[in-house]
Design an enzyme around this catalytic site. Sequence first.
Site, PDB file in Angstrom:
ATOM      1  N   TYR A   9      24.039 -73.792 -10.340  1.00 33.46           N
ATOM      2  CA  TYR A   9      24.711 -72.529  -9.985  1.00 33.46           C
ATOM      3  C   TYR A   9      24.388 -72.113  -8.560  1.00 33.46           C
ATOM      4  O   TYR A   9      25.231 -71.575  -7.858  1.00 33.46           O
ATOM      5  CB  TYR A   9      24.323 -71.417 -10.974  1.00 33.46           C
ATOM      6  CG  TYR A   9      25.248 -71.354 -12.156  1.00 33.46           C
ATOM      7  CD1 TYR A   9      25.345 -72.416 -13.042  1.00 33.46           C
ATOM      8  CD2 TYR A   9      26.052 -70.247 -12.383  1.00 33.46           C
ATOM      9  CE1 TYR A   9      26.203 -72.379 -14.126  1.00 33.46           C
ATOM     10  CE2 TYR A   9      26.918 -70.192 -13.465  1.00 33.46           C
ATOM     11  CZ  TYR A   9      26.982 -71.261 -14.324  1.00 33.46           C
ATOM     12  OH  TYR A   9      27.843 -71.214 -15.401  1.00 33.46           O
ATOM     13  N   ASP A  38      22.473 -65.220 -17.304  1.00 32.88           N
ATOM     14  CA  ASP A  38      23.714 -64.496 -17.592  1.00 32.88           C
ATOM     15  C   ASP A  38      23.517 -63.007 -17.322  1.00 32.88           C
ATOM     16  O   ASP A  38      22.536 -62.422 -17.772  1.00 32.88           O
ATOM     17  CB  ASP A  38      24.118 -64.723 -19.059  1.00 32.88           C
ATOM     18  CG  ASP A  38      24.491 -66.175 -19.311  1.00 32.88           C
ATOM     19  OD1 ASP A  38      24.833 -66.882 -18.344  1.00 32.88           O
ATOM     20  OD2 ASP A  38      24.434 -66.614 -20.477  1.00 32.88           O
ATOM     21  N   ASP A  62      22.364 -64.786  -7.658  1.00 28.24           N
ATOM     22  CA  ASP A  62      23.188 -64.304  -6.536  1.00 28.24           C
ATOM     23  C   ASP A  62      23.770 -62.934  -6.885  1.00 28.24           C
ATOM     24  O   ASP A  62      24.536 -62.377  -6.110  1.00 28.24           O
ATOM     25  CB  ASP A  62      24.336 -65.278  -6.236  1.00 28.24           C
ATOM     26  CG  ASP A  62      25.374 -65.270  -7.328  1.00 28.24           C
ATOM     27  OD1 ASP A  62      24.983 -65.207  -8.519  1.00 28.24           O
ATOM     28  OD2 ASP A  62      26.579 -65.305  -7.019  1.00 28.24           O
TER      29      ASP A  62
END
Length: 212
Positions: free
Chosen positions: A194, A117, A153
Site C-alpha cells: 500500500y 483499514d 497515508d
Amino acid sequence: MRLRNIPGSREVIAENKWCVQEPEATKGRWQELFGNTHPIHIEIGMGKGRFLMELARQNPKINYVGIEKYSSVLLRALQKMEEAPLDNLRFIRMDAETITEVFDRDEVSRIYLNFSDPWPKDRHAKRRLTSKEFFARYDRILARDGQVEFKTDNAALFDFSLEQAELAGWRVTACTRDLHRDETMNQGNIMTEYEERFSALGNPICKLIAVR
Ligand code: SAM
C-alpha cells in the site's frame, strides 16, 4: 485489502505448514514453535505479506508472525513463501480482536501496523487497529520495552491514532507526517504494498512509534 473470494483458499490455508492452525494452543509457546529464543515481532493486517517477508529475510535472528483476517489475501503470502521459504516467519488467519488469546503477556517485542483499514464511520472507531481498545490489547501482549510502529497515508486516521495512543496511556517517541522525506525515520524503511501504491500517487506517508 479485500481480494475477491478465491474458492478453496480456506482449504489451502488449513493444510499449509507456514500457517499456524490453532494459534491459541501456541499461546506462551511461540519461541518453542520457532525452536529458538529470538524475539517475536508481529504485523497485524499484513495483506500479501511483502513487508514482513523482507524483514524476515533481513533479520534471521528475529521471529516474525503475520496476521491477516482474509484467506484470499493470506493465500498470496503463502504462495510467495512456497517459492522462497523463511524459517523465521509464520502466518495466522484471524481477526486481531482476539489477539490476547494467541499471545501471552510480554510474548511480543514489536507490533507493526501498516496502512490499517480506516473504518471511517464513528460507530466503527473501535475496529480501527489504533483505537484505544486495540492499544489495551497490545498492552497485554507486548514486552515492557516493546513498541508499536504504525504507518498510513490517511491523515485523519493518523490524528485519531496519536490521540488514542495518548488516551490509552502510551507515549509517542517518534512521529513524522512525511516519512520518505524524514532522513532519520526513513532509514531502513521497507515499503509495504500500500505504501508503494499511495506514495506513487504523491500521498505523504505518516509514521509513529509508540511505547508505554
Ligand atoms: N499492511 C498491508 C500493506 O500495507 O500493504 C495491507 C494493508 S490493507 C489496507 C489492510 C489489511 O489489514 C487487509 O488485508 C485486511 O484484511 C487486514 N485487516 C484489517 N483488519 C484486520 C483485523 N482486525 N485482523 C486482521 N487483519 C485485519
